[in-house]
Design a protein around this motif. Structure first.
Motif, short mmCIF file in Angstrom:
data_model
loop_
_atom_site.label_atom_id
_atom_site.label_comp_id
_atom_site.label_asym_id
_atom_site.label_seq_id
_atom_site.Cartn_x
_atom_site.Cartn_y
_atom_site.Cartn_z
N UNK A 49 -3.37 35.50 64.35
CA UNK A 49 -2.71 35.61 65.66
C UNK A 49 -3.35 36.72 66.48
N UNK A 50 -3.65 37.85 65.84
CA UNK A 50 -4.27 38.97 66.55
C UNK A 50 -5.65 38.58 67.10
N UNK A 51 -6.40 37.84 66.30
CA UNK A 51 -7.73 37.41 66.74
C UNK A 51 -7.62 36.42 67.90
N UNK A 52 -6.68 35.49 67.81
CA UNK A 52 -6.48 34.51 68.88
C UNK A 52 -6.09 35.24 70.17
N UNK A 53 -5.17 36.20 70.08
CA UNK A 53 -4.74 36.95 71.24
C UNK A 53 -5.91 37.68 71.89
N UNK A 54 -6.76 38.27 71.07
CA UNK A 54 -7.93 38.99 71.59
C UNK A 54 -8.89 38.03 72.29
N UNK A 56 -0.12 39.36 71.70
CA UNK A 56 0.22 38.64 70.47
C UNK A 56 1.54 37.89 70.59
N UNK A 57 2.52 38.48 71.25
CA UNK A 57 3.83 37.83 71.36
C UNK A 57 3.73 36.52 72.16
N UNK A 58 2.80 36.44 73.09
CA UNK A 58 2.60 35.20 73.84
C UNK A 58 2.12 34.11 72.91
N UNK A 59 1.24 34.45 72.00
CA UNK A 59 0.70 33.47 71.06
C UNK A 59 1.80 32.99 70.12
N UNK A 60 2.64 33.91 69.65
CA UNK A 60 3.74 33.53 68.76
C UNK A 60 4.70 32.57 69.44
N UNK A 61 4.95 32.76 70.71
CA UNK A 61 5.89 31.90 71.43
C UNK A 61 5.31 30.54 71.63
#
Length: 42
Positions: A26-31, A37-42
């Motif tokens: 998730x951290x890599x995707x967000x970067x 990161x919270x946007x990716x989780x949602x």
């Protein structure tokens, strides 16, 4: 305090789909996407 949310575009959703299936963190995707990161989780 107001918050404004911007939805992910169709292209960003496609990118997210491919990165998740490639087992990226998730951290890599967000970067990569330039999102929190919270946007990716949602």
């Amino acid at each position: 305090m107001t918050r404004s949310f911007v939805h992910l575009s169709l292209e960003e959703r496609r990118t997210l789909y491919h990165l998740l299936h490639a087992k990226a963190s998730i951290s890599e995707i967000a970067r990569i996407m330039g999102r929190h990161r919270s946007t990716i989780y949602r």
